[in-house]
Design a protein around this motif. Sequence first.
Motif, PDB file in Angstrom:
ATOM      1  N   VAL A 192      33.921  42.942  36.988  1.00 22.38           N
ATOM      2  CA  VAL A 192      32.409  43.052  36.972  1.00 22.38           C
ATOM      3  C   VAL A 192      32.059  44.435  36.613  1.00 22.38           C
ATOM      4  O   VAL A 192      32.639  45.414  36.961  1.00 22.38           O
ATOM      5  CB  VAL A 192      31.728  42.869  38.544  1.00 22.38           C
ATOM      6  CG1 VAL A 192      30.372  43.490  38.740  1.00 22.38           C
ATOM      7  CG2 VAL A 192      32.105  41.560  38.914  1.00 22.38           C
ATOM      8  N   SER A 193      31.045  44.691  35.702  1.00 22.19           N
ATOM      9  CA  SER A 193      30.695  45.994  35.226  1.00 22.19           C
ATOM     10  C   SER A 193      29.065  46.151  35.594  1.00 22.19           C
ATOM     11  O   SER A 193      28.289  45.519  35.128  1.00 22.19           O
ATOM     12  CB  SER A 193      30.612  46.242  33.782  1.00 22.19           C
ATOM     13  OG  SER A 193      31.952  46.138  33.258  1.00 22.19           O
ATOM     14  N   ALA A 194      28.891  47.003  36.638  1.00 21.14           N
ATOM     15  CA  ALA A 194      27.413  46.795  37.449  1.00 21.14           C
ATOM     16  C   ALA A 194      26.507  47.869  36.928  1.00 21.14           C
ATOM     17  O   ALA A 194      27.111  49.042  36.291  1.00 21.14           O
ATOM     18  CB  ALA A 194      27.796  47.170  38.756  1.00 21.14           C
ATOM     19  N   ASN A 195      25.329  47.720  36.551  1.00 17.33           N
ATOM     20  CA  ASN A 195      24.320  48.709  36.104  1.00 17.33           C
ATOM     21  C   ASN A 195      23.470  49.083  37.096  1.00 17.33           C
ATOM     22  O   ASN A 195      23.744  48.751  38.198  1.00 17.33           O
ATOM     23  CB  ASN A 195      23.461  47.925  35.083  1.00 17.33           C
ATOM     24  CG  ASN A 195      22.663  46.665  35.524  1.00 17.33           C
ATOM     25  OD1 ASN A 195      22.582  46.525  36.678  1.00 17.33           O
ATOM     26  ND2 ASN A 195      22.021  45.772  34.574  1.00 17.33           N
ATOM     27  N   ILE A 205      27.886  44.934  43.769  1.00 16.93           N
ATOM     28  CA  ILE A 205      29.271  44.784  44.467  1.00 16.93           C
ATOM     29  C   ILE A 205      29.419  43.712  45.327  1.00 16.93           C
ATOM     30  O   ILE A 205      30.202  42.736  45.353  1.00 16.93           O
ATOM     31  CB  ILE A 205      29.610  46.079  45.004  1.00 16.93           C
ATOM     32  CG1 ILE A 205      29.925  47.195  44.185  1.00 16.93           C
ATOM     33  CG2 ILE A 205      30.901  45.996  45.997  1.00 16.93           C
ATOM     34  CD1 ILE A 205      30.022  48.529  44.739  1.00 16.93           C
ATOM     35  N   CYS A 206      28.307  43.708  46.450  1.00 22.93           N
ATOM     36  CA  CYS A 206      28.312  42.696  47.364  1.00 22.93           C
ATOM     37  C   CYS A 206      28.181  41.322  46.853  1.00 22.93           C
ATOM     38  O   CYS A 206      28.715  40.223  47.446  1.00 22.93           O
ATOM     39  CB  CYS A 206      27.218  43.024  48.425  1.00 22.93           C
ATOM     40  SG  CYS A 206      27.368  44.534  49.303  1.00 22.93           S
ATOM     41  N   LEU A 219      39.157  39.344  42.656  1.00 25.57           N
ATOM     42  CA  LEU A 219      38.164  40.143  42.122  1.00 25.57           C
ATOM     43  C   LEU A 219      38.781  41.550  41.742  1.00 25.57           C
ATOM     44  O   LEU A 219      39.456  42.294  42.453  1.00 25.57           O
ATOM     45  CB  LEU A 219      37.048  40.617  43.203  1.00 25.57           C
ATOM     46  CG  LEU A 219      36.208  41.717  42.925  1.00 25.57           C
ATOM     47  CD1 LEU A 219      34.999  40.898  41.833  1.00 25.57           C
ATOM     48  CD2 LEU A 219      35.054  41.894  44.088  1.00 25.57           C
ATOM     49  N   VAL A 220      38.471  41.791  40.487  1.00 28.30           N
ATOM     50  CA  VAL A 220      39.087  43.202  40.129  1.00 28.30           C
ATOM     51  C   VAL A 220      37.790  44.317  40.557  1.00 28.30           C
ATOM     52  O   VAL A 220      36.804  44.204  40.433  1.00 28.30           O
ATOM     53  CB  VAL A 220      39.176  43.409  38.677  1.00 28.30           C
ATOM     54  CG1 VAL A 220      39.639  44.582  38.051  1.00 28.30           C
ATOM     55  CG2 VAL A 220      39.963  42.247  38.072  1.00 28.30           C
ATOM     56  N   LEU A 221      38.673  45.366  41.218  1.00 32.69           N
ATOM     57  CA  LEU A 221      37.528  46.458  41.738  1.00 32.69           C
ATOM     58  C   LEU A 221      36.361  46.916  40.702  1.00 32.69           C
ATOM     59  O   LEU A 221      37.011  47.071  39.511  1.00 32.69           O
ATOM     60  CB  LEU A 221      38.261  47.752  42.010  1.00 32.69           C
ATOM     61  CG  LEU A 221      37.975  48.612  43.086  1.00 32.69           C
ATOM     62  CD1 LEU A 221      37.919  48.136  44.258  1.00 32.69           C
ATOM     63  CD2 LEU A 221      38.651  50.005  43.201  1.00 32.69           C
ATOM     64  N   PRO A 222      35.201  46.624  41.041  1.00 33.70           N
ATOM     65  CA  PRO A 222      34.072  46.718  40.093  1.00 33.70           C
ATOM     66  C   PRO A 222      33.920  48.198  39.450  1.00 33.70           C
ATOM     67  O   PRO A 222      34.326  49.025  39.871  1.00 33.70           O
ATOM     68  CB  PRO A 222      32.653  46.580  40.816  1.00 33.70           C
ATOM     69  CG  PRO A 222      33.465  45.720  42.074  1.00 33.70           C
ATOM     70  CD  PRO A 222      34.832  46.313  42.266  1.00 33.70           C
ATOM     71  N   ASP A 251      41.302  39.370  54.075  1.00 25.04           N
ATOM     72  CA  ASP A 251      41.657  38.178  54.786  1.00 25.04           C
ATOM     73  C   ASP A 251      40.582  36.994  54.065  1.00 25.04           C
ATOM     74  O   ASP A 251      40.820  35.734  54.371  1.00 25.04           O
ATOM     75  CB  ASP A 251      41.356  38.207  56.078  1.00 25.04           C
ATOM     76  CG  ASP A 251      42.354  38.901  57.025  1.00 25.04           C
ATOM     77  OD1 ASP A 251      43.454  38.991  56.419  1.00 25.04           O
ATOM     78  OD2 ASP A 251      42.047  39.362  57.868  1.00 25.04           O
ATOM     79  N   GLU A 252      39.575  37.366  53.102  1.00 21.81           N
ATOM     80  CA  GLU A 252      38.851  36.488  52.920  1.00 21.81           C
ATOM     81  C   GLU A 252      38.612  36.455  51.144  1.00 21.81           C
ATOM     82  O   GLU A 252      38.497  35.470  50.315  1.00 21.81           O
ATOM     83  CB  GLU A 252      37.370  36.795  53.437  1.00 21.81           C
ATOM     84  CG  GLU A 252      37.146  36.317  54.752  1.00 21.81           C
ATOM     85  CD  GLU A 252      36.192  37.007  55.628  1.00 21.81           C
ATOM     86  OE1 GLU A 252      35.214  36.232  55.687  1.00 21.81           O
ATOM     87  OE2 GLU A 252      36.203  38.098  55.784  1.00 21.81           O
ATOM     88  N   VAL A 253      38.943  37.825  50.616  1.00 24.33           N
ATOM     89  CA  VAL A 253      38.795  37.756  49.164  1.00 24.33           C
ATOM     90  C   VAL A 253      40.061  38.696  48.742  1.00 24.33           C
ATOM     91  O   VAL A 253      40.122  39.686  49.162  1.00 24.33           O
ATOM     92  CB  VAL A 253      37.458  38.388  48.636  1.00 24.33           C
ATOM     93  CG1 VAL A 253      37.542  38.637  47.160  1.00 24.33           C
ATOM     94  CG2 VAL A 253      36.254  37.506  49.255  1.00 24.33           C
ATOM     95  N   ASN A 254      40.856  38.088  47.742  1.00 20.98           N
ATOM     96  CA  ASN A 254      41.737  38.930  47.210  1.00 20.98           C
ATOM     97  C   ASN A 254      41.208  39.883  45.920  1.00 20.98           C
ATOM     98  O   ASN A 254      40.520  39.502  45.221  1.00 20.98           O
ATOM     99  CB  ASN A 254      42.861  38.156  46.695  1.00 20.98           C
ATOM    100  CG  ASN A 254      44.007  38.633  46.163  1.00 20.98           C
ATOM    101  OD1 ASN A 254      44.383  39.573  46.655  1.00 20.98           O
ATOM    102  ND2 ASN A 254      44.790  38.392  44.897  1.00 20.98           N
ATOM    103  N   ILE A 255      41.566  41.181  46.284  1.00 20.46           N
ATOM    104  CA  ILE A 255      40.867  42.393  45.437  1.00 20.46           C
ATOM    105  C   ILE A 255      42.192  43.079  44.935  1.00 20.46           C
ATOM    106  O   ILE A 255      42.951  43.616  45.555  1.00 20.46           O
ATOM    107  CB  ILE A 255      39.715  43.254  46.178  1.00 20.46           C
ATOM    108  CG1 ILE A 255      38.820  42.142  46.896  1.00 20.46           C
ATOM    109  CG2 ILE A 255      39.231  44.290  45.205  1.00 20.46           C
ATOM    110  CD1 ILE A 255      37.681  42.928  47.532  1.00 20.46           C
ATOM    111  N   VAL A 256      42.153  43.365  43.679  1.00 23.36           N
ATOM    112  CA  VAL A 256      42.942  44.187  43.033  1.00 23.36           C
ATOM    113  C   VAL A 256      42.117  45.265  42.150  1.00 23.36           C
ATOM    114  O   VAL A 256      41.047  45.322  41.991  1.00 23.36           O
ATOM    115  CB  VAL A 256      43.883  43.369  41.983  1.00 23.36           C
ATOM    116  CG1 VAL A 256      44.709  42.668  42.698  1.00 23.36           C
ATOM    117  CG2 VAL A 256      42.997  42.875  40.840  1.00 23.36           C
TER     118      VAL A 256
END
Length: 611
Positions: A192-195, A205-206, A219-222, A251-256
């Motif tokens: 995700v590339s947030a504007n 992000i949420c 999810l890759v860290l935004p 516990d709910e989303v895998n984030i790297v």
Amino acid sequence: MGKQGSPRSPRPKNIDKEEKVGRRSLDSLSGNDLLLGRKIYGSEVSKAQGSKHDQSCVSSNKFWKKQHSWLRRNFKSIVLMISVTGFIFCIDSIMVSIFHSDSSAVVQDISRLSNMTLHKNGAQDASPVQMYSRLLNLASDSLAKNEFKPDTPNFQEERSSKSSQWKPCTDINKSHVALERSRELSNGYIMVSANGGLNQQRVAICNAVAVAALLNATLVLPRFLYSNVWKDPSQFGDIYQEDHFIEYLKDEVNIVKDLPQHLKSTDNKNLSLVTDTELVKEAKPVDYIERVLPLLKKYGMVHLFGYGNRLGFDPLPFDVQRLRCKCNFHALKFAPKIQEAGTLLVKRIRRFKTSRSILEEALLGESMVKNTVKGEEEPLKYLALHLRFEEDMVAYSLCDFGGGETERKELQEYREDHFPLLLKRLKKSKSVSPEELRKTGKCPLTPEEATLVLAGLGFKRKTYIYLAGSQIYGGSSRMLPLTRLYPNIATKETLLTPQELAPFKNFSSQLAALDFIACIASDVFAMTDSGSQLSSLVSGFRTYYGNGQAPTLRPNKKRLAAILSDSETIKWKIFEDRVRKMVEEGQKLRTRPYGRSIYRQPRCPECMCKF
């Protein structure tokens, strides 16, 4: 005896030296002495003209005897009158000195306020623009009369006792897919590339966390896109605590933290790029399943580029909705340097005291515990005001703000430079007059209108106000109604030293985080635009953690425009009543309506529990 110079007392034609001396002595006489002077002068004239000298002497002696007798009889009364007059004079002098000291204490704050409020050089020299001068005068008179009366605003609790029945419970574990199973079934990686600025990025992000759960992806860290508007190169770790974010949601989303090496070439070729324009605003889950999931499975990754408000609030699975709340209210913690500066900011607003509220704990964590002084007095209470009156918003609104031809020309030039698409659209559509826009509540509130609302609600002149926001259109001249009626104004620029602000100087999102903290921690939060992302997120935070005792004041712009349309005739008492009713209506307890923002109105089963 008639007055000298009147028809009854004609002036003699010949004036000798002695007479001139007598006349000059009148210049130094006053009160009863003036009467005495007339007697003396009259006797000297009579003597010069050969009048009855003996009779005048007898008359003069009787006059003096009467004067002395009168003084003896009324001596005590005269002394008492002089004493009372002196006492009143002393009290008046003390009050003037108090107001002078209060004003001088904030002179530096007001002068430094220009650093934030001026939108261009020379704006401070512009003539003040006031649309409601009569009401401002009435407001000023009201503040002066009520200065020593008990506080009247009662916004410390929301209007319904039922508000305290709602408690935060997003962090309570619910039934969900186990992490090991989600890893086995992972459909790939979502980048995700947030504007936008701080608040738009927070929403993105949420939403990204929710989409990752919805599509069963990692999810890759935004990342944050650099904007020519915000000009801030900050990334996730500069604003938020990365490790806390990953750990809290594990516990709910895998984030790297980064995309695997074997997929970086795919990303570089833009094979799985999905731009913000390819997803409708507030898209539904089905849009992601039909548009994003096939690419995710085909390439093992998807890059949502320019990601913003692209996930609707309903319909959405219960657990996915709850995950959004968990992300916003628990997982996103500000970086330590922001927490420390925010703690310092709040303590200085409260005059180096701390309230240790649940709101402050949620925002600042252990930073608020450090340097806490034992035996502190009751902390100073303050109101946070978010003014949304920046030049871009003012220009985009197409409203008129009383600045005449100069203002219209300036705003039109700004539209031509920054909003060419808006001008093209206006050419094809039926034009709406500025008066109609104001009537329908489409115009942002000016600092003058915000001042009138505060005065109408009964906030006193001594109210301490933290001013959040960016550069105010019109600069200090537009701010004069506010700074004159409410001189106790502070900003992050006035509360923190240049050295303390230096680490955030070129990072607008990090500076916005300080405003975010100060607004949430305030005793009362007042907004001028309910559509602002900052105002929405702040009010949601205060609802979630405030236990019904963190009120937010939301003026209804349409109703306020109707009230202000009577500005030339309305009585101040009626104005106060109508403004208070308008604000109280916005404070009524409501659960989140279908389709409305869960970040702004978290009072719903997915975010809060009703006990």
